[in-house]
Write a protein that holds these residues in place. Structure first.
Motif, PDB file in Angstrom:
ATOM      1  N   ALA A  68       0.848  -1.202   0.000  1.00 50.40           N
ATOM      2  CA  ALA A  68       0.000   0.000   0.000  1.00 50.40           C
ATOM      3  C   ALA A  68       0.879   1.246   0.000  1.00 50.40           C
ATOM      4  O   ALA A  68       1.834   1.346   0.772  1.00 50.40           O
ATOM      5  N   VAL A  69       0.545   2.198  -0.856  1.00 50.89           N
ATOM      6  CA  VAL A  69       1.294   3.453  -0.986  1.00 50.89           C
ATOM      7  C   VAL A  69       1.111   4.293   0.282  1.00 50.89           C
ATOM      8  O   VAL A  69      -0.004   4.470   0.762  1.00 50.89           O
ATOM      9  N   LEU A  70       2.227   4.830   0.793  1.00 49.77           N
ATOM     10  CA  LEU A  70       2.199   5.665   1.994  1.00 49.77           C
ATOM     11  C   LEU A  70       2.595   7.113   1.746  1.00 49.77           C
ATOM     12  O   LEU A  70       2.175   8.003   2.476  1.00 49.77           O
ATOM     13  N   ASP A  71       3.435   7.371   0.752  1.00 50.42           N
ATOM     14  CA  ASP A  71       4.085   8.678   0.643  1.00 50.42           C
ATOM     15  C   ASP A  71       3.494   9.618  -0.402  1.00 50.42           C
ATOM     16  O   ASP A  71       4.125  10.592  -0.787  1.00 50.42           O
ATOM     17  N   ASN A  72       2.288   9.379  -0.832  1.00 50.12           N
ATOM     18  CA  ASN A  72       1.660  10.240  -1.823  1.00 50.12           C
ATOM     19  C   ASN A  72       0.216  10.462  -1.386  1.00 50.12           C
ATOM     20  O   ASN A  72      -0.579   9.522  -1.358  1.00 50.12           O
ATOM     21  N   GLU A  73      -0.106  11.698  -1.024  1.00 47.68           N
ATOM     22  CA  GLU A  73      -1.428  11.997  -0.465  1.00 47.68           C
ATOM     23  C   GLU A  73      -2.566  11.591  -1.407  1.00 47.68           C
ATOM     24  O   GLU A  73      -3.562  11.037  -0.974  1.00 47.68           O
ATOM     25  N   GLU A  74      -2.415  11.853  -2.702  1.00 44.15           N
ATOM     26  CA  GLU A  74      -3.470  11.506  -3.659  1.00 44.15           C
ATOM     27  C   GLU A  74      -3.632  10.005  -3.836  1.00 44.15           C
ATOM     28  O   GLU A  74      -4.710   9.530  -4.158  1.00 44.15           O
ATOM     29  N   TYR A  76      -2.579   7.696  -1.472  1.00 43.20           N
ATOM     30  CA  TYR A  76      -2.427   7.062  -0.166  1.00 43.20           C
ATOM     31  C   TYR A  76      -3.344   5.837  -0.042  1.00 43.20           C
ATOM     32  O   TYR A  76      -4.540   5.911  -0.303  1.00 43.20           O
ATOM     33  N   GLY A  77      -2.735   4.738   0.323  1.00 40.28           N
ATOM     34  CA  GLY A  77      -3.503   3.511   0.540  1.00 40.28           C
ATOM     35  C   GLY A  77      -3.748   2.689  -0.711  1.00 40.28           C
ATOM     36  O   GLY A  77      -4.244   1.563  -0.617  1.00 40.28           O
ATOM     37  N   ARG A  78      -3.434   3.224  -1.907  1.00 43.95           N
ATOM     38  CA  ARG A  78      -3.636   2.444  -3.135  1.00 43.95           C
ATOM     39  C   ARG A  78      -2.813   1.170  -3.051  1.00 43.95           C
ATOM     40  O   ARG A  78      -1.676   1.162  -2.600  1.00 43.95           O
ATOM     41  N   ARG A  79      -3.409   0.091  -3.499  1.00 46.86           N
ATOM     42  CA  ARG A  79      -2.767  -1.216  -3.410  1.00 46.86           C
ATOM     43  C   ARG A  79      -2.005  -1.542  -4.685  1.00 46.86           C
ATOM     44  O   ARG A  79      -2.412  -1.194  -5.781  1.00 46.86           O
ATOM     45  N   LEU A  80      -0.898  -2.235  -4.478  1.00 45.77           N
ATOM     46  CA  LEU A  80      -0.099  -2.817  -5.556  1.00 45.77           C
ATOM     47  C   LEU A  80       0.136  -4.259  -5.171  1.00 45.77           C
ATOM     48  O   LEU A  80       0.203  -4.589  -3.988  1.00 45.77           O
ATOM     49  N   PHE A  81       0.287  -5.101  -6.158  1.00 42.91           N
ATOM     50  CA  PHE A  81       0.540  -6.511  -5.892  1.00 42.91           C
ATOM     51  C   PHE A  81       1.783  -6.933  -6.661  1.00 42.91           C
ATOM     52  O   PHE A  81       2.022  -6.452  -7.769  1.00 42.91           O
ATOM     53  N   LYS A 167       2.500   4.044  10.009  1.00 46.85           N
ATOM     54  CA  LYS A 167       1.841   2.890   9.388  1.00 46.85           C
ATOM     55  C   LYS A 167       0.546   3.316   8.702  1.00 46.85           C
ATOM     56  O   LYS A 167      -0.040   4.341   9.029  1.00 46.85           O
ATOM     57  N   LEU A 168       0.110   2.503   7.746  1.00 47.14           N
ATOM     58  CA  LEU A 168      -1.103   2.787   6.984  1.00 47.14           C
ATOM     59  C   LEU A 168      -2.291   2.970   7.920  1.00 47.14           C
ATOM     60  O   LEU A 168      -2.549   2.131   8.782  1.00 47.14           O
ATOM     61  N   ASP A 169      -2.991   4.061   7.745  1.00 48.26           N
ATOM     62  CA  ASP A 169      -4.214   4.350   8.483  1.00 48.26           C
ATOM     63  C   ASP A 169      -5.369   3.841   7.612  1.00 48.26           C
ATOM     64  O   ASP A 169      -5.730   4.482   6.620  1.00 48.26           O
ATOM     65  N   LEU A 170      -5.915   2.689   7.980  1.00 44.17           N
ATOM     66  CA  LEU A 170      -6.957   2.070   7.147  1.00 44.17           C
ATOM     67  C   LEU A 170      -8.186   2.954   7.019  1.00 44.17           C
ATOM     68  O   LEU A 170      -8.819   2.985   5.971  1.00 44.17           O
ATOM     69  N   LYS A 175     -11.494   6.261   3.449  1.00 46.73           N
ATOM     70  CA  LYS A 175     -12.162   7.523   3.108  1.00 46.73           C
ATOM     71  C   LYS A 175     -11.666   8.062   1.776  1.00 46.73           C
ATOM     72  O   LYS A 175     -12.439   8.536   0.962  1.00 46.73           O
ATOM     73  N   LEU A 176     -10.343   7.979   1.538  1.00 46.60           N
ATOM     74  CA  LEU A 176      -9.804   8.443   0.259  1.00 46.60           C
ATOM     75  C   LEU A 176     -10.330   7.583  -0.887  1.00 46.60           C
ATOM     76  O   LEU A 176     -10.639   8.093  -1.952  1.00 46.60           O
ATOM     77  N   GLY A 177     -10.451   6.289  -0.662  1.00 44.07           N
ATOM     78  CA  GLY A 177     -10.993   5.393  -1.679  1.00 44.07           C
ATOM     79  C   GLY A 177     -12.423   5.746  -2.030  1.00 44.07           C
ATOM     80  O   GLY A 177     -12.818   5.734  -3.191  1.00 44.07           O
ATOM     81  N   GLU A 178     -13.209   6.088  -1.015  1.00 40.27           N
ATOM     82  CA  GLU A 178     -14.594   6.487  -1.261  1.00 40.27           C
ATOM     83  C   GLU A 178     -14.636   7.801  -2.033  1.00 40.27           C
ATOM     84  O   GLU A 178     -15.467   7.985  -2.909  1.00 40.27           O
TER      85      GLU A 178
END
Length: 185
Positions: A68-74, A76-81, A167-170, A175-178
């Motif tokens: 999960a991306v941590l260092d980019n506000e836009e 943030y939380g985006r998943r990569l596999f 650490k990632l704030d779920l 909220k950003l995902g929504e």
């Protein structure tokens, strides 16, 4: 809530939209600091069982990591596999294996081949992989077309982080995902 059973004449109006596979816009190419959310061992979907007399080509298993991306506000939380052949070697024809690069970046240390062998002992491999969850690494990603021509991200390098971020704030990620979903058509 009672279970609903539908027939072809009673499907909800949003059925076509609800059953479309989700697609995600690839992240822009570049460097990101990510948190390892999960590491699992699973069957390799591309492995072909050899016919009698054939030598195996590839490995029937793969290690899969969710990041999960941590260092980019836009983003943030985006998943990569990312997937790895479950071979942990610090040397070889092509140099260290991709799994070695991932593990050593997570541990913030180079690993001797003896340590690789201990890490990947059959009974210890999975528990050792699970210790990587929550660790942070820096990654370099590129955008490449998949087999059907659709663009996807590919992790091309793993690096030790200079310093860990919170650490990632779920909740924040959710909220950003929504918010992002709300902007889609």
């Amino acid at each position: 809530m009672a279970e609903s059973i539908y027939d072809v004449n009673s499907l909800p109006d949003n059925f076509d939209e609800a059953t479309k596979p989700q697609s995600f816009t690839p992240l822009p190419e570049g460097m990101y600091q990510v948190q390892v959310l999960s590491v699992v061992i699973k069957d390799n979907p591309f492995y072909k069982v050899p016919e009698e007399g054939e030598l195996p080509n590839g490995n029937p298993y793969q290690v899969s990591a969710q990041l999960a991306v941590l260092d980019n506000e836009e983003l943030y939380g985006r998943r990569l596999f990312d997937n790895f052949t479950p071979i942990l070697k610090n040397t070889g024809k092509k140099g260290p294996t991709k799994l070695y690069k991932f593990v050593s970046a997570c541990l913030k240390s180079t690993i001797s081949q003896e340590e690789c062998d201990v890490f990947s002992t059959k009974g210890e491999f999975y528990p050792n992989l699970k210790t990587l969850e929550g660790k942070q690494v820096s990654i370099a990603i590129e955008t490449t077309p998949n087999q059907m021509g659709k663009l996807k991200n590919k992790v091309v390098a793993y690096y030790v982080t200079k310093s860990d971020l919170p650490k990632l704030d779920l909740e924040k990620s959710k909220k950003l995902g929504e918010t992002i979903k709300g902007k889609k058509k």
